[in-house]
Design an enzyme around this catalytic site. Sequence first.
Site, mmCIF file in Angstrom:
data_model
loop_
_atom_site.group_PDB
_atom_site.id
_atom_site.type_symbol
_atom_site.label_atom_id
_atom_site.label_comp_id
_atom_site.label_asym_id
_atom_site.label_seq_id
_atom_site.Cartn_x
_atom_site.Cartn_y
_atom_site.Cartn_z
ATOM 1 N N ASP A 18 0.950 -1.415 0.183
ATOM 2 C CA ASP A 18 0.050 -0.084 0.043
ATOM 3 C C ASP A 18 0.670 1.151 -0.022
ATOM 4 O O ASP A 18 2.001 1.354 0.648
ATOM 5 C CB ASP A 18 -0.905 -0.099 1.244
ATOM 6 C CG ASP A 18 -1.946 1.000 1.224
ATOM 7 O OD1 ASP A 18 -2.442 1.562 0.116
ATOM 8 O OD2 ASP A 18 -2.693 1.201 2.313
ATOM 9 N N GLY A 19 0.150 2.283 -0.709
ATOM 10 C CA GLY A 19 1.048 3.703 -0.355
ATOM 11 C C GLY A 19 1.615 4.089 -1.713
ATOM 12 O O GLY A 19 2.292 4.933 -2.062
ATOM 13 N N ASN A 20 1.286 3.397 -3.025
ATOM 14 C CA ASN A 20 1.881 3.840 -4.332
ATOM 15 C C ASN A 20 1.252 5.235 -4.585
ATOM 16 O O ASN A 20 2.166 6.304 -5.128
ATOM 17 C CB ASN A 20 1.370 2.911 -5.572
ATOM 18 C CG ASN A 20 2.035 1.602 -4.981
ATOM 19 O OD1 ASN A 20 3.075 1.232 -4.329
ATOM 20 N ND2 ASN A 20 1.470 0.589 -6.015
ATOM 21 N N ARG A 31 -1.097 8.695 -10.414
ATOM 22 C CA ARG A 31 -1.077 7.743 -9.279
ATOM 23 C C ARG A 31 -0.357 6.568 -10.041
ATOM 24 O O ARG A 31 0.303 5.817 -9.499
ATOM 25 C CB ARG A 31 -2.590 7.167 -8.957
ATOM 26 C CG ARG A 31 -3.224 8.346 -8.071
ATOM 27 C CD ARG A 31 -4.571 7.892 -7.816
ATOM 28 N NE ARG A 31 -4.639 6.443 -7.014
ATOM 29 C CZ ARG A 31 -4.258 6.343 -5.808
ATOM 30 N NH1 ARG A 31 -4.403 7.418 -4.953
ATOM 31 N NH2 ARG A 31 -4.541 5.019 -5.363
ATOM 32 N N HIS A 35 2.275 3.366 -8.899
ATOM 33 C CA HIS A 35 2.317 1.902 -9.031
ATOM 34 C C HIS A 35 3.440 1.474 -9.983
ATOM 35 O O HIS A 35 4.067 0.348 -9.742
ATOM 36 C CB HIS A 35 1.082 1.718 -9.775
ATOM 37 C CG HIS A 35 -0.277 1.910 -9.136
ATOM 38 N ND1 HIS A 35 -0.390 1.509 -8.027
ATOM 39 C CD2 HIS A 35 -1.490 2.528 -9.639
ATOM 40 C CE1 HIS A 35 -1.673 2.062 -7.493
ATOM 41 N NE2 HIS A 35 -2.025 2.535 -8.491
ATOM 42 N N ARG A 69 -12.015 1.738 -8.627
ATOM 43 C CA ARG A 69 -11.187 2.975 -8.737
ATOM 44 C C ARG A 69 -11.489 3.742 -10.063
ATOM 45 O O ARG A 69 -12.144 2.987 -10.961
ATOM 46 C CB ARG A 69 -9.921 2.500 -8.719
ATOM 47 C CG ARG A 69 -9.366 1.831 -7.257
ATOM 48 C CD ARG A 69 -7.893 2.145 -7.011
ATOM 49 N NE ARG A 69 -7.708 1.691 -5.667
ATOM 50 C CZ ARG A 69 -6.469 1.800 -5.184
ATOM 51 N NH1 ARG A 69 -5.446 2.442 -5.721
ATOM 52 N NH2 ARG A 69 -6.316 1.716 -3.683
ATOM 53 N N LEU A 129 12.231 -19.576 -5.191
ATOM 54 C CA LEU A 129 11.294 -18.700 -4.569
ATOM 55 C C LEU A 129 9.876 -18.751 -5.367
ATOM 56 O O LEU A 129 9.776 -18.558 -6.654
ATOM 57 C CB LEU A 129 11.621 -17.212 -4.499
ATOM 58 C CG LEU A 129 10.462 -16.265 -4.230
ATOM 59 C CD1 LEU A 129 10.472 -16.218 -2.596
ATOM 60 C CD2 LEU A 129 10.746 -14.724 -4.460
ATOM 61 N N SER A 187 -7.923 -5.611 4.908
ATOM 62 C CA SER A 187 -8.473 -5.208 3.576
ATOM 63 C C SER A 187 -8.730 -6.609 2.687
ATOM 64 O O SER A 187 -8.435 -6.448 1.259
ATOM 65 C CB SER A 187 -7.692 -4.359 2.651
ATOM 66 O OG SER A 187 -7.331 -3.163 3.456
ATOM 67 N N GLU A 198 1.881 -13.803 11.601
ATOM 68 C CA GLU A 198 2.374 -12.443 12.376
ATOM 69 C C GLU A 198 2.096 -11.265 11.394
ATOM 70 O O GLU A 198 2.423 -11.176 10.460
ATOM 71 C CB GLU A 198 3.759 -12.548 12.780
ATOM 72 C CG GLU A 198 4.086 -13.855 13.798
ATOM 73 C CD GLU A 198 3.516 -13.510 15.113
ATOM 74 O OE1 GLU A 198 3.108 -12.352 15.620
ATOM 75 O OE2 GLU A 198 2.836 -14.278 15.556
HETATM 76 C C1 FPP Z 1 -2.110 0.133 -3.247
HETATM 77 O O1 FPP Z 1 -1.687 1.528 -3.168
HETATM 78 C C2 FPP Z 1 -1.666 -0.689 -4.448
HETATM 79 C C3 FPP Z 1 -2.200 -0.923 -5.339
HETATM 80 C C4 FPP Z 1 -3.679 -0.813 -5.486
HETATM 81 C C5 FPP Z 1 -1.690 -1.779 -6.351
HETATM 82 C C6 FPP Z 1 -0.340 -2.556 -6.150
HETATM 83 C C7 FPP Z 1 0.299 -2.575 -7.390
HETATM 84 C C8 FPP Z 1 1.722 -2.833 -7.589
HETATM 85 C C9 FPP Z 1 2.493 -2.456 -6.361
HETATM 86 C C10 FPP Z 1 2.301 -2.699 -8.576
HETATM 87 C C11 FPP Z 1 2.508 -4.290 -9.142
HETATM 88 C C12 FPP Z 1 1.438 -4.606 -9.958
HETATM 89 C C13 FPP Z 1 1.581 -5.375 -10.939
HETATM 90 C C14 FPP Z 1 0.720 -5.215 -11.923
HETATM 91 C C15 FPP Z 1 2.421 -6.695 -10.875
HETATM 92 P P1 FPP Z 1 -2.695 2.604 -3.275
HETATM 93 O O2 FPP Z 1 -2.806 2.908 -4.609
HETATM 94 O O3 FPP Z 1 -3.810 2.240 -2.476
HETATM 95 O O4 FPP Z 1 -1.792 3.780 -2.486
HETATM 96 P P2 FPP Z 1 -2.557 4.734 -1.843
HETATM 97 O O5 FPP Z 1 -3.097 4.461 -0.479
HETATM 98 O O6 FPP Z 1 -1.454 5.847 -1.139
HETATM 99 O O7 FPP Z 1 -3.565 5.764 -2.647
#
Ligand code: FPP
Length: 245
Positions: A18-20, A31, A35, A69, A129, A187, A198
């Site tokens: 989370d946090g992208n 945004r 990602h 979204r 892995l 979530s 954990e």
């Molecule tokens: C949540 O951050 C992240 C996502 C919904 C997407 C996660 C995707 C990636 C890390 C990229 C890897 C993806 C693929 C296609 C392999 P958010 O958008 O909710 O961040 P925010 O809470 O800061 O708005």
Amino acid sequence: MTSKKTGAVPRHIAVIMDGNGRWAKRRLLPRLAGHKQGVESLRRCARACVERGVQVLTVFAFSSENWNRPQEEVSGLMSLLATALAKEVSQLSRDGVRLYFVGDRSSLSEKVRHGLAQAEQQTAHNTRLILNICFNYGGRWDIAQAAEKLAAQGVAITPESLDKAMALAHVPDPDLLIRTGGEMRISNFLLWQAAYSEMYFSASLWPDFDEAELDLAIGAFNGRERRFGQTSEQIQQPSTPTVTA
Ligand code: FPP
């Protein structure tokens, strides 16, 4: 992993990345740029897991609810997946990573589905892995699809039969579940499989989550006592096996 504070590396780590969006917003970027950086961070994390001897990494890339979204972000994430597959799979394979895509593929486009199947096939021989990418995944969906499968087969629904029908039946349950981005909730991620995981919450945004942050999470895990419903005393002094006549 059943023992207390073993100092061992977790066998299976799961991550809510989370946090992208916030990472991008802080840089006045769209945004999707967050990602994209998230993919870089995922690559780095997968490599770090290989180096540390983690056997399974499971990440939440697109939830069943993410369809809600803005359309632009949804289609951006779909094309990011396609681009990431084209760009990353060969290197991941060289690093010994076996890819699995976990989730409901029925609402993905034919092109995306083909890409997922191909990436799984291309990496099927790797053993260092397992990287499970949960895409169009939800914990409730997983439990429902498992129950539906068993019902259709006329199999009784028990914890054991459900376990075998779940989408992550090919791996043990996660030992450590990390969520980045500062929120402290699950979530609709691995609702069934995280029963005894954990939890570790990091304030870092996913694009900033690096090897040092991963080591902090593993260090915290190593300081935890895993009791699996037993008492602390039982864990510290395992009972002698019962002798039966
Ligand atoms: C949540 O951050 C992240 C996502 C919904 C997407 C996660 C995707 C990636 C890390 C990229 C890897 C993806 C693929 C296609 C392999 P958010 O958008 O909710 O961040 P925010 O809470 O800061 O708005």
